[in-house]
Scaffold this active site. Structure first.
Site, short mmCIF file in Angstrom:
data_model
loop_
_atom_site.label_atom_id
_atom_site.label_comp_id
_atom_site.label_asym_id
_atom_site.label_seq_id
_atom_site.Cartn_x
_atom_site.Cartn_y
_atom_site.Cartn_z
N GLU A 155 0.86 -1.15 -0.18
CA GLU A 155 -0.01 0.03 -0.08
C GLU A 155 0.79 1.25 -0.08
O GLU A 155 2.18 1.15 0.26
CB GLU A 155 -0.88 0.04 1.23
CG GLU A 155 -0.15 0.12 2.54
CD GLU A 155 -1.10 0.87 3.71
OE1 GLU A 155 -1.73 1.58 3.35
OE2 GLU A 155 -0.50 0.84 4.77
N ASN A 157 0.92 5.14 1.64
CA ASN A 157 0.42 6.00 2.82
C ASN A 157 0.82 7.30 2.65
O ASN A 157 1.81 7.83 2.47
CB ASN A 157 0.99 5.53 3.95
CG ASN A 157 0.78 4.06 4.55
OD1 ASN A 157 -0.38 3.92 4.78
ND2 ASN A 157 1.79 3.41 4.49
N SER A 162 3.99 6.45 10.00
CA SER A 162 4.76 6.14 11.36
C SER A 162 6.03 5.48 11.21
O SER A 162 6.37 4.70 10.37
CB SER A 162 3.59 5.76 12.63
OG SER A 162 3.16 4.52 12.29
N LYS A 335 -7.10 3.24 -0.94
CA LYS A 335 -6.91 1.77 -1.39
C LYS A 335 -7.54 2.16 -2.79
O LYS A 335 -7.00 1.30 -3.91
CB LYS A 335 -7.43 0.99 -0.47
CG LYS A 335 -6.78 0.38 0.63
CD LYS A 335 -5.68 0.75 1.43
CE LYS A 335 -5.17 0.25 2.78
NZ LYS A 335 -5.10 1.24 3.75
N LYS A 398 -9.92 -4.96 1.36
CA LYS A 398 -9.71 -3.65 1.88
C LYS A 398 -10.68 -2.51 1.97
O LYS A 398 -11.17 -2.35 0.85
CB LYS A 398 -8.33 -3.27 1.35
CG LYS A 398 -7.20 -4.25 1.51
CD LYS A 398 -5.85 -3.47 1.15
CE LYS A 398 -4.51 -4.36 1.22
NZ LYS A 398 -3.25 -3.53 0.95
N GLU A 402 -7.09 3.28 7.29
CA GLU A 402 -5.56 3.51 7.46
C GLU A 402 -5.55 3.02 9.18
O GLU A 402 -6.49 2.90 10.01
CB GLU A 402 -5.05 4.91 7.36
CG GLU A 402 -5.30 5.17 5.98
CD GLU A 402 -4.28 4.41 5.03
OE1 GLU A 402 -3.58 3.73 5.46
OE2 GLU A 402 -4.88 4.30 3.92
N GLY A 403 -4.43 2.44 9.48
CA GLY A 403 -3.96 2.40 10.71
C GLY A 403 -4.00 0.78 11.18
O GLY A 403 -3.74 0.44 12.31
P1 ADP Z 1 -3.08 -0.25 6.49
O1 ADP Z 1 -3.41 1.03 5.89
O2 ADP Z 1 -4.49 -0.63 7.61
O3 ADP Z 1 -1.97 -0.40 7.11
P2 ADP Z 1 -2.56 -2.32 4.61
O4 ADP Z 1 -2.75 -2.40 3.08
O5 ADP Z 1 -1.33 -2.05 4.87
O6 ADP Z 1 -3.54 -1.31 5.40
O7 ADP Z 1 -2.90 -3.73 5.17
C1 ADP Z 1 -2.30 -3.99 6.52
C2 ADP Z 1 -1.56 -5.29 6.63
O8 ADP Z 1 -2.14 -6.48 5.99
C3 ADP Z 1 -0.20 -5.11 5.88
O9 ADP Z 1 0.69 -4.54 6.54
C4 ADP Z 1 0.26 -6.61 5.45
O10 ADP Z 1 0.74 -7.23 6.54
C5 ADP Z 1 -1.04 -7.38 5.22
N1 ADP Z 1 -1.29 -7.07 3.75
C6 ADP Z 1 -2.17 -6.03 3.11
N2 ADP Z 1 -2.06 -6.11 1.77
C7 ADP Z 1 -1.34 -7.30 1.67
C8 ADP Z 1 -1.23 -8.19 0.62
N3 ADP Z 1 -1.65 -7.75 -0.68
N4 ADP Z 1 -0.18 -9.17 0.37
C9 ADP Z 1 0.00 -9.51 1.72
N5 ADP Z 1 -0.19 -8.95 2.86
C10 ADP Z 1 -0.81 -7.81 2.86
MG MG Z 2 -1.65 2.47 5.32
MG MG Z 3 -0.02 -0.65 6.17
#
Ligand code: ADP
Ligand code: MG
Ligand code: MG
Length: 539
Positions: A155, A157, A162, A335, A398, A402-403
Site C-alpha cells: 500500500e 500511505n 509512522s 486504497k 480492503k 488506515e492504521g
Molecule cells: P493499513 O493502511 O491499515 O496499514 P494495509 O494495506 O497496509 O492497510 O494492510 C495491513 C497489513 O495487511 C499489511 O501491513 C500486511 O501485513 C497485510 N497485507 C495487506 N495487503 C497485503 C497483500 N496484498 N499481501 C500480503 N499482505 C498484505
Molecule cells: Mg496504510
Molecule cells: Mg499498512
C-alpha cells in the site's frame, strides 16, 4: 531466503543469549527505541504519573532482505512522490473516484465535504507537504523458475506514516549489536557493517517538516512560529514522534507543540488572513503562528466522534498553515486510488508521470488489485473470485481505511461480503496476497498482543515475514487552476485534458522501515500489537 541461509539466525547458548538480550534492552531504552506500556488497571495503579516506558517491539537480529529488492524500492521513491503529488493536485481526476466512494462510505463523504467547503471559499495555502511511506513485500515469481525476486507494493500511505523516528534507532541498534560481537562469529560473513544499511528516516522526515516551515516564511505579524504535531491522546507510540520533534528543535531550531485532535478548536484560532494561531494552554498569554500541521491523528473515523471533530478538521483545512497532509492528499492515498492505478493497460500512470520509463518502473511494483463494482468486467470477475472460498483464499479485502486492523483476509472474505449489502461492496478493493518468503527471527516484545490480551514480556522465536517501507518527502505547490470536468477515471484517455501539474519544491527519498511479523499473522501493524520493528541485512 531461508533456503539459502538455513542456519540464520544461529542458535545461541545461554551466555550468548544473555549478552545479546541485555545489550538490546539497555540500548533500546538508552536511545529512545521505546513505547509507552499498554494501559491496564494494574499498571495504572503502580504508575499513576505515567512514567513507565518499555522497549518497542523489535527483532533481535536484522532480517535477511534481498539487496536487489531494497534498491528497487528506494529507486522508485521519488517517482512515487511525483505520482502522488500529481494525483493530489488533480482534483478533477480524484472527483470521479471520491464521489463514488462518498455515496457508500460516510468517512470518505466527510472528508470530501471538508475539501468542498474550503474549495468554495478558496484555499488559503497553495503548498502541500507529504511525508509518505510506500510499503512493499518481496515477491518471488514462482512461474518463472530462477527469476530474481522483486518488490510488490502492499500500500501507499499519505497520512500519519509512522515509525520513521524509531526505525533509524533499530537500524543503529542492530549495527551496535554487530559491532560488539553480540552476533556470533559464524554469521559475520552475512551480518557485517557493509550489509547493514544506514537509515536516515528520522532526520529526513524532520528535514521535510523543516523545509515546509521554511517555505511558509516568517510570520507577517511578527509572532513566533511553530510546527504543530496533531496527535491522538493517549498515544503509546509517542517516542517515535518525539524523535522528529527533538530533531526539529535541535537541528533546525524550530518550535513544535503537540496538539491533541480533540483540542483543535479550543487551542487554535484563525485570524482575518486565516493564519492559524496557536495558544498553548500552558502559556495562555503567548501566541504562535502555525507554519505546518503534521497529522499523526485524524486518519480514522473512530477519531471523529462528534461534529466538533469535523469542525476542527475543517478549521485546519481552511487555515493558511501547510497541511501534512491536506484533505486531497489524504484522499489520494485511499486504497481505491491504488486499485485504479493498478488497472491493467490504464492511462492513469501516464497521466501523472510524463516519462514512460518512470511510469513502467512504478507499474512493475503493482500487485493485481480489483474493484468490486457490479458493472465493469473487472468488478464482475472480482466478485466471482471473492465469493468463492477456494479462490478468495488468495486475496485480501480492503476498505478505505488506515492504521491497521481493517482488512478481511482469504477465506473470511465470502462470509464477510455475504453479511454486507451488495450496494456497499464497491467501498472495498480486492487485492492478491503477496507471499514473501518466510525466514526465522526472534521478536522481543512487552505488552498485550492481540492474541494474549494481558501485558507480559517475551522473546518469541519462529517463522517471520517482512514488509519494507520507504519514506518519501514531497513539498509541492498546487496548480492554481483545477480542472472541473476532467477525464473520467474509467474512460479518460491520456491527452483528453492536460492534468494540472504540481510544482515540486522538494522531492527526496527519506529512509526506510522494516516491519516483521509472525508468518501466521495476516496483519502487520506494530502499534496494533502484531509486528515488530526490524532492520534489513542485505543479501
Ligand atoms: P493499513 O493502511 O491499515 O496499514 P494495509 O494495506 O497496509 O492497510 O494492510 C495491513 C497489513 O495487511 C499489511 O501491513 C500486511 O501485513 C497485510 N497485507 C495487506 N495487503 C497485503 C497483500 N496484498 N499481501 C500480503 N499482505 C498484505
Ligand atoms: Mg496504510
Ligand atoms: Mg499498512
Amino acid at each position: 531466503m531461508a533456503d539459502f541461509y538455513p542456519s540464520y539466525p544461529p542458535s545461541l547458548n545461554p551466555q550468548q543469549e544473555e549478552y545479546l538480550l541485555s545489550n538490546a534492552k539497555d540500548y533500546s531504552i538508552a536511545h529512545g527505541l521505546a513505547v509507552r506500556p499498554p494501559t491496564s488497571d494494574a499498571l495504572k495503579a503502580q504508575d499513576p504519573a505515567g512514567l513507565l516506558a518499555t522497549t518497542a517491539p523489535i527483532t533481535l537480529f536484522p532480517s535477511l532482505f534481498p539487496k536487489v529488492c531494497f534498491d528497487q524500492a528506494k529507486s522508485v521513491a521519488q517517482a512515487y512522490n511525483e505520482l502522488y503529488s500529481g494525483i493530489a493536485s488533480d482534483e478533477g481526476w480524484l472527483t470521479g473516484i471520491v464521489e463514488e466512494l462518498a455515496q457508500i462510505d460516510d468517512f470518505m463523504a466527510g472528508l470530501w465535504k471538508v475539501h468542498q467547503a474550503v474549495k468554495s471559499e478558496g484555499y488559503a495555502q497553495s503548498l502541500d507537504l507529504g511525508l509518505f511511506r510506500s510499503d512493499y513485500m518481496v515477491h518471488l515469481d514462482k512461474s518463472s523458475g530462477a527469476s530474481q525476486p522483486s518488490v510488490k507494493q502492499v500500500e501507499f500511505n499519505t497520512i500519519a506514516s509512522s515509525f520513521g523516528g524509531l526505525s533509524t534507532r533499530v537500524s543503529e541498534l542492530h549495527q551496535f549489536l554487530n559491532s560488539i560481537d553480540a552476533y556470533p562469529e559464524e554469521i559475520s560473513s552475512i551480518v557485517n557493517s557493509s550489509t547493514l544499511p544506514a537509515n536516515s528516516s528520522s532526520p529526513s522526515l524532520a528535514l521535510g517538516l523543516a523545509k515546509a516551515h521554511e517555505a511558509y516564511g516568517p510570520s507577517s505579524k511578527q509572532l513566533p512560529t511553530c510546527v504543530i504535531f496533531l496527535v491522538q491522546d493517549p498515544e503509546r507510540n509517542v517516542f517515535d514522534q518525539r524523535h522528529i520533534e527533538y530533531n526539529l528543535n535541535k537541528t533546525h531550531n524550530i518550535r513544535t507543540f503537540r496538539l491533541p485532535f480533540d483540542r483543535v478548536l479550543q487551542d487554535t484560532k484563525l485570524d482575518d488572513g486565516r493564519k492559524l494561531i496557536y495558544t498553548p494552554p500552558s502559556m495562555p498569554t503567548r501566541h504562535f503562528e502555525v507554519t505546518v500541521v503534521y497529522f499523526r491523528a485524524g486518519y480514522a473515523p473512530s477519531e471523529y466522534t462528534s461534529e466538533a471533530h469535523w469542525s476542527g478538521r475543517l478549521h485546519l483545512e481552511r487555515s493558511a498553515a501547510i497541511k501534512c497532509p491536506s484533505v486531497l492528499t489524504q484522499l489520494a492515498g485511499t486504497k481505491k486510488v491504488q486499485q485504479v492505478l493498478a488497472t491493467p493497460h490504464s492511462p492513469h500512470l501516464a497521466r501523472f508521470l510524463s516519462d514512460p520509463s518512470t511510469a513502467s518502473s512504478i507499474l512493475s511494483t503493482f500487485a493485481p488489485i480489483y474493484p468490486l463494482d457490479s458493472t465493469s468486467p473487472a468488478g464482475k470477475d472480482a466478485r466471482a473470485l471473492a465469493t468463492d472460498p477456494e479462490t478468495a483464499a488468495r486475496y485480501v479485502l480492503k476498505p478505505q481505511r488506515e492504521g491497521g486492523g481493517n482488512n478481511i483476509y482469504r477465506r473470511n472474505i465470502p462470509a464477510f461480503l455475504d453479511s454486507l449489502p451488495e450496494s456497499h461492496w464497491p467501498a472495498y478493493i480486492l487485492m492478491e496476497m503477496i507471499e514473501p518468503p518466510a525466514q526465522r527471527n526472534a521478536i522481543l516484545r512487552f505488552g498485550a498482543t492481540a492474541e494474549e490480551g494481558s501485558p507480559s514480556s517475551s522473546v518469541q522465536t519462529g517463522g517471520v515475514i517482512c514488509e519494507l517501507g520507504i519514506y518519501g518527502v514531497c513539498l509541492w505547490e498546487r496548480p492554481t487552476t483545477t480542472t472541473t470536468a476532467a477525464a473520467s477515471t474509467n474512460g479518460g484517455r491520456v491527452g483528453d485534458d492536460a492534468p494540472p501539474r504540481p510544482i515540486l519544491r522538494e522531492n527526496f527519498e527519506a529512509g526506510y522501515l522494516l516491519r516483521t511479523k509472525g508468518d501466521q499473522s495476516e496483519e502487520g501493524g506494530v502499534a496494533a500489537g502484531f509486528g515488530s520493528v526490524d532492520s534489513p541485512c542485505l543479501v
